[in-house]
Motif scaffolding. Structure first.
Motif, PDB file in Angstrom:
ATOM      1  N   GLU A 175       0.828  -1.203   0.000  1.00 54.36           N
ATOM      2  CA  GLU A 175       0.000   0.000   0.000  1.00 54.36           C
ATOM      3  C   GLU A 175       0.861   1.250   0.000  1.00 54.36           C
ATOM      4  OE1 GLU A 175      -3.037   0.363   3.047  1.00 54.36           O
ATOM      5  OE2 GLU A 175      -3.918  -1.473   2.185  1.00 54.36           O
ATOM      6  N   GLU A 176       1.958   1.147   0.768  1.00 58.68           N
ATOM      7  CA  GLU A 176       2.855   2.302   0.820  1.00 58.68           C
ATOM      8  C   GLU A 176       4.292   1.846   0.580  1.00 58.68           C
ATOM      9  OE1 GLU A 176       2.405   6.085   3.437  1.00 58.68           O
ATOM     10  OE2 GLU A 176       3.929   4.862   4.423  1.00 58.68           O
ATOM     11  N   VAL A 177       5.032   2.641  -0.169  1.00 63.19           N
ATOM     12  CA  VAL A 177       6.446   2.347  -0.410  1.00 63.19           C
ATOM     13  C   VAL A 177       7.244   3.598  -0.075  1.00 63.19           C
ATOM     14  CG1 VAL A 177       8.163   1.965  -2.231  1.00 63.19           C
ATOM     15  CG2 VAL A 177       6.081   0.606  -2.203  1.00 63.19           C
ATOM     16  N   LYS A 178       8.367   3.412   0.614  1.00 61.82           N
ATOM     17  CA  LYS A 178       9.273   4.537   0.842  1.00 61.82           C
ATOM     18  C   LYS A 178      10.223   4.557  -0.349  1.00 61.82           C
ATOM     19  CE  LYS A 178      10.872   6.476   5.095  1.00 61.82           C
ATOM     20  NZ  LYS A 178      11.631   6.311   6.324  1.00 61.82           N
ATOM     21  N   VAL A 179      10.048   5.534  -1.209  1.00 61.86           N
ATOM     22  CA  VAL A 179      10.678   5.481  -2.528  1.00 61.86           C
ATOM     23  C   VAL A 179      12.207   5.518  -2.474  1.00 61.86           C
ATOM     24  CG1 VAL A 179      10.924   6.694  -4.729  1.00 61.86           C
ATOM     25  CG2 VAL A 179       8.663   6.428  -3.690  1.00 61.86           C
ATOM     26  N   TYR A 180      12.761   6.460  -1.730  1.00 66.55           N
ATOM     27  CA  TYR A 180      14.214   6.660  -1.818  1.00 66.55           C
ATOM     28  C   TYR A 180      15.035   5.416  -1.460  1.00 66.55           C
ATOM     29  CZ  TYR A 180      18.866   8.460  -1.022  1.00 66.55           C
ATOM     30  OH  TYR A 180      20.226   8.624  -1.028  1.00 66.55           O
ATOM     31  N   THR A 306      13.976   9.155  -7.811  1.00 73.13           N
ATOM     32  CA  THR A 306      13.175   9.536  -6.641  1.00 73.13           C
ATOM     33  C   THR A 306      12.478  10.887  -6.882  1.00 73.13           C
ATOM     34  OG1 THR A 306      14.745   8.386  -5.218  1.00 73.13           O
ATOM     35  CG2 THR A 306      13.266   9.936  -4.145  1.00 73.13           C
ATOM     36  N   LEU A 307      13.229  11.850  -7.386  1.00 74.90           N
ATOM     37  CA  LEU A 307      12.646  13.173  -7.618  1.00 74.90           C
ATOM     38  C   LEU A 307      11.631  13.152  -8.753  1.00 74.90           C
ATOM     39  CD1 LEU A 307      15.866  15.221  -7.038  1.00 74.90           C
ATOM     40  CD2 LEU A 307      13.818  15.226  -5.618  1.00 74.90           C
ATOM     41  N   LEU A 308      11.880  12.299  -9.743  1.00 74.25           N
ATOM     42  CA  LEU A 308      10.920  12.146 -10.839  1.00 74.25           C
ATOM     43  C   LEU A 308       9.564  11.690 -10.271  1.00 74.25           C
ATOM     44  CD1 LEU A 308      10.409  11.923 -13.930  1.00 74.25           C
ATOM     45  CD2 LEU A 308      11.327   9.606 -13.821  1.00 74.25           C
ATOM     46  N   ILE A 309       9.601  10.721  -9.363  1.00 68.32           N
ATOM     47  CA  ILE A 309       8.363  10.225  -8.759  1.00 68.32           C
ATOM     48  C   ILE A 309       7.703  11.325  -7.933  1.00 68.32           C
ATOM     49  CG2 ILE A 309       7.462   8.545  -7.085  1.00 68.32           C
ATOM     50  CD1 ILE A 309       9.599   6.567  -8.171  1.00 68.32           C
ATOM     51  N   LYS A 310       8.523  12.152  -7.295  1.00 67.22           N
ATOM     52  CA  LYS A 310       7.975  13.258  -6.510  1.00 67.22           C
ATOM     53  C   LYS A 310       7.307  14.297  -7.416  1.00 67.22           C
ATOM     54  CE  LYS A 310       9.330  16.469  -2.810  1.00 67.22           C
ATOM     55  NZ  LYS A 310       8.691  17.708  -3.235  1.00 67.22           N
ATOM     56  N   TYR A 311       8.022  14.747  -8.447  1.00 65.56           N
ATOM     57  CA  TYR A 311       7.451  15.760  -9.346  1.00 65.56           C
ATOM     58  C   TYR A 311       6.183  15.231 -10.031  1.00 65.56           C
ATOM     59  CZ  TYR A 311      11.304  19.135  -8.973  1.00 65.56           C
ATOM     60  OH  TYR A 311      12.203  20.076  -8.528  1.00 65.56           O
ATOM     61  N   LEU A 312       6.226  13.975 -10.488  1.00 64.12           N
ATOM     62  CA  LEU A 312       5.037  13.431 -11.155  1.00 64.12           C
ATOM     63  C   LEU A 312       3.864  13.335 -10.181  1.00 64.12           C
ATOM     64  CD1 LEU A 312       6.507  10.627 -13.476  1.00 64.12           C
ATOM     65  CD2 LEU A 312       5.717  12.916 -14.118  1.00 64.12           C
ATOM     66  N   TRP A 456       0.145   6.727  -8.061  1.00 61.56           N
ATOM     67  CA  TRP A 456       0.563   6.957  -6.672  1.00 61.56           C
ATOM     68  C   TRP A 456       0.204   8.359  -6.206  1.00 61.56           C
ATOM     69  CZ3 TRP A 456       3.719   6.770 -10.909  1.00 61.56           C
ATOM     70  CH2 TRP A 456       4.529   7.880 -11.167  1.00 61.56           C
ATOM     71  N   ASP A 457       0.075   8.479  -4.879  1.00 60.90           N
ATOM     72  CA  ASP A 457      -0.092   9.781  -4.241  1.00 60.90           C
ATOM     73  C   ASP A 457       1.036   9.950  -3.242  1.00 60.90           C
ATOM     74  OD1 ASP A 457      -2.695  10.362  -5.367  1.00 60.90           O
ATOM     75  OD2 ASP A 457      -3.400   8.707  -4.104  1.00 60.90           O
ATOM     76  N   LEU A 458       1.516  11.166  -3.140  1.00 61.89           N
ATOM     77  CA  LEU A 458       2.584  11.425  -2.175  1.00 61.89           C
ATOM     78  C   LEU A 458       1.984  11.404  -0.772  1.00 61.89           C
ATOM     79  CD1 LEU A 458       4.285  14.379  -4.081  1.00 61.89           C
ATOM     80  CD2 LEU A 458       4.852  11.935  -4.186  1.00 61.89           C
ATOM     81  N   PRO A 471      20.472  15.596  -3.806  1.00 60.49           N
ATOM     82  CA  PRO A 471      19.139  15.940  -3.324  1.00 60.49           C
ATOM     83  C   PRO A 471      18.334  14.702  -2.935  1.00 60.49           C
ATOM     84  CG  PRO A 471      19.311  16.280  -5.708  1.00 60.49           C
ATOM     85  CD  PRO A 471      20.684  15.931  -5.216  1.00 60.49           C
ATOM     86  N   VAL A 472      17.798  14.699  -1.725  1.00 52.53           N
ATOM     87  CA  VAL A 472      16.916  13.613  -1.281  1.00 52.53           C
ATOM     88  C   VAL A 472      15.764  14.199  -0.478  1.00 52.53           C
ATOM     89  CG1 VAL A 472      18.599  11.743  -1.182  1.00 52.53           C
ATOM     90  CG2 VAL A 472      18.368  13.229   0.777  1.00 52.53           C
ATOM     91  N   PRO A 473      14.554  13.613  -0.656  1.00 51.70           N
ATOM     92  CA  PRO A 473      13.430  14.055   0.181  1.00 51.70           C
ATOM     93  C   PRO A 473      13.723  13.668   1.634  1.00 51.70           C
ATOM     94  CG  PRO A 473      12.667  12.794  -1.719  1.00 51.70           C
ATOM     95  CD  PRO A 473      14.145  12.616  -1.643  1.00 51.70           C
ATOM     96  N   VAL A 474      13.427  14.582   2.547  1.00 56.78           N
ATOM     97  CA  VAL A 474      13.903  14.437   3.916  1.00 56.78           C
ATOM     98  C   VAL A 474      13.313  13.220   4.631  1.00 56.78           C
ATOM     99  CG1 VAL A 474      12.228  16.041   4.937  1.00 56.78           C
ATOM    100  CG2 VAL A 474      14.494  15.822   5.940  1.00 56.78           C
ATOM    101  N   ASN A 475      12.111  12.780   4.236  1.00 58.51           N
ATOM    102  CA  ASN A 475      11.529  11.585   4.851  1.00 58.51           C
ATOM    103  C   ASN A 475      11.602  10.349   3.956  1.00 58.51           C
ATOM    104  OD1 ASN A 475       9.556  14.051   5.988  1.00 58.51           O
ATOM    105  ND2 ASN A 475      10.340  12.624   7.506  1.00 58.51           N
ATOM    106  N   GLY A 476      12.374  10.414   2.889  1.00 56.10           N
ATOM    107  CA  GLY A 476      12.554   9.248   2.023  1.00 56.10           C
ATOM    108  C   GLY A 476      11.429   9.052   1.011  1.00 56.10           C
ATOM    109  N   LEU A 477      10.531  10.011   0.909  1.00 56.56           N
ATOM    110  CA  LEU A 477       9.426  10.012  -0.053  1.00 56.56           C
ATOM    111  C   LEU A 477       8.498   8.787   0.036  1.00 56.56           C
ATOM    112  CD1 LEU A 477       8.493  12.021  -2.299  1.00 56.56           C
ATOM    113  CD2 LEU A 477       9.327  10.391  -3.952  1.00 56.56           C
ATOM    114  N   PRO A 478       7.738   8.667   1.117  1.00 57.17           N
ATOM    115  CA  PRO A 478       6.707   7.623   1.149  1.00 57.17           C
ATOM    116  C   PRO A 478       5.576   7.959   0.168  1.00 57.17           C
ATOM    117  CG  PRO A 478       6.618   8.977   3.147  1.00 57.17           C
ATOM    118  CD  PRO A 478       7.797   9.459   2.359  1.00 57.17           C
TER     119      PRO A 478
END
Ligand SMILES: *[C@@H]1O[C@H](CO)[C@@H](O)[C@H](O)[C@H]1NC(C)=O
Length: 486
Positions: A175-180, A306-312, A456-458, A471-478
């Motif tokens: 259900e949830e994945v920590k992307v980084y 990781t950032l691609l998944i965040k921006y998308l 997915w939703d952030l 650059p990395v999302p501070v919480n690992g991008l769940p």
């Protein structure tokens, strides 16, 4: 952060550091002694505090998630696109803007030479990153042929297969994945497979733990004694080297017995191919080169995906268009059929999106060169031996090169794209990133498989990005996953 703590807790360390840095400072001191008028021609700037220079301000800006603040503050203060500073124990001249990039890229081997911080050089050991002049050219030629389009084309089915297996194991049914951290593992596994044909999970995990400590030491000050990050990193590098050396020796035997193929991976390639002078690479150098390339192949791809998944996740219209392009490609393939080079060429919109991600948040925010001679630049003198710091993010944010630079707009990469030297995520000139095409293949294949299987939703909207130094999302991008209908 840990770097700052190390500085604060250890007084003997500060003393040692001071001795170490006094040597480094001599470049400008020497210039000062020559004559006052020469000194006045140095770019404006400050060496900051004794010992640490302006390092703390640089690290603070990185951890605030605004690494450009360090550069922009000074460009404004000195009203100059060239200024001097002292960071990471080195006197440096920062040069900003497309003109600075052009100068550095077109003078490689003449006035400047590629330079890496001493922590990196010592950790990787004698390898391609140490070579200069003719040796660098022959060495690079050899590596370039490994990363050529022809050999990449042969890797595509493997990359596709490893990517599908990764998604089936680490994403499917979650259900949830920590992307980084998940992507980090994937990219490491992929590099182990393509560089060394390693697929045993235990060996991958063991190497990955060592590699973690190795990476942590790369941006630390190169002081090697118990308790420092750098010391732990040196030991980790040693452990990786030992493991790789065993593999290299076994591979040599297997190649002689014709049970391994000379083209199966980087290791075989380096064992089987002499350079243009007919010289084969020594075993230790092969392990060091693989270590260096593992490092090069790892962080920046992990960060970009990781950032691609965040921006998308933040830009649903862009994600829909990427999906449309990738669905069309998927629809043209038989079930289970692997992607091909032709398929990747059709992913033009997707690649523009990836390019815009790398423009807005470049995986490497700066690159280094070293002055081979006294350089006259913009009316200033950059003394021989001084390090040059090229700010990639400064150019990527420059509104003169990229209108509405703060806005995500993948259309800037249509047609002829941004002006020359203004978009340089892979550097440029004769020492441009070896793995550029490799990264493109790896990222697009991941994107294709991801968007066709999941939406997915952030989990954390507007998750902050810090620079560590990538650059990395501070919480690992769940992210919350929603599987798509097949
Ligand atoms: C995006 O960039 C393109 C090409 O540079 C430009 O024509 C267009 O107006 C921009 N779109 C927005 C919304 O700024």
């Amino acid at each position: 952060m840990v770097f700052i703590m190390e500085l604060l807790v250890s007084v003997p360390m500060i003393v040692l550091l001071a001795l170490f840095l006094l040597g480094k400072m001599s470049i400008f001191l020497r210039t000062k002694q020559i004559s006052k008028s020469d000194f006045q021609k140095l770019p404006p700037g400050s060496s900051g505090w004794p010992v640490v220079g302006e390092t703390l301000d640089l690290l603070r800006a990185n951890l605030e998630g605004n690494p450009l603040r360090f550069t922009k503050d000074r460009v404004e203060k000195y009203n100059s696109l060239v200024f001097r500073t002292s960071v990471l124990g080195e006197q440096m001249v920062v040069i900003c803007g497309p003109a600075g990039n052009k100068f550095a890229f077109s003078n490689e081997g003449k006035k400047v030479v590629l330079w890496w911080p001493s922590s990196l050089r010592r950790l990787v050991g004698p390898s391609f990153i140490h070579k200069v002049g003719d040796e660098a050219r022959t060495n690079r030629k050899l590596l370039v042929s490994f990363f050529s389009v022809e050999s990449l084309i042969n890797c595509i089915p493997t990359i596709d297969e490893v990517t599908r297996n990764h998604l089936a194991t680490h994403w499917q049914g979650k259900e949830e994945v920590k992307v980084y951290p998940t992507i980090k593992h994937h990219i490491f596994e992929l590099a182990c497979r393509l560089f060394m044909s390693i697929s045993e999970p235990e060996l991958v995990s063991r190497l990955s733990v060592h590699f973690h400590y190795f990476s942590k030491g790369l941006m630390s000050i190169a002081l090697d004694f118990p308790g420092t990050q750098f010391h732990a990193a040196m030991r980790a590098a040693e452990a990786i080297r030992r493991e790789l050396l065993v593999l290299v020796r076994q591979r040599r035997i297997d190649l002689n017995n014709k049970v391994a193929s000379p083209t199966q991976d980087l290791m075989s390639f380096l064992l089987s191919n002499p350079d243009e002078d007919g010289k084969f690479m020594p075993e230790v150098e092969i392990t060091n080169n693989i270590l260096g390339l593992l490092y090069g192949a790892h962080g920046s791809s992990t960060s970009t995906i990781t950032l691609l998944i965040k921006y998308l996740g933040e830009l649903p219209q862009v994600r829909e268009k990427v999906l449309a392009e990738q669905r069309e490609i998927a629809a043209s393939k038989a079930a289970g059929e692997f992607l091909t080079w032709e398929d990747l060429k059709r992913m033009r919109y997707s690649w523009n999106v990836v390019s815009e991600v790398m423009r807005m948040t470049p995986p490497l925010i700066n690159m280094y060169r070293e002055a081979l001679v006294d350089i006259e630049y913009e009316g200033y003198t950059i003394p021989k031996g001084c390090k040059l710091y090229l700010s990639i993010s400064f150019t990527h944010d420059d509104p003169n090169c990229h209108p509405n630079a703060m806005e995500f707009n993948e259309s800037r990469f249509e047609g002829s794209g941004p002006p020359p030297y203004s978009y340089v995520p892979f550097g440029g000139g004769p020492r441009m990133c070896l793995g550029k095409e490799f990264a493109r293949v790896e990222i697009l294949i991941f994107l294709h498989n991801l968007v066709n299987r999941f939406d997915w939703d952030l989990s954390i909207p507007n998750e902050k990005i810090i620079y560590d130094p990538l650059p990395v999302p501070v919480n690992g991008l769940p992210v919350h996953l929603r599987p798509r209908d097949p």
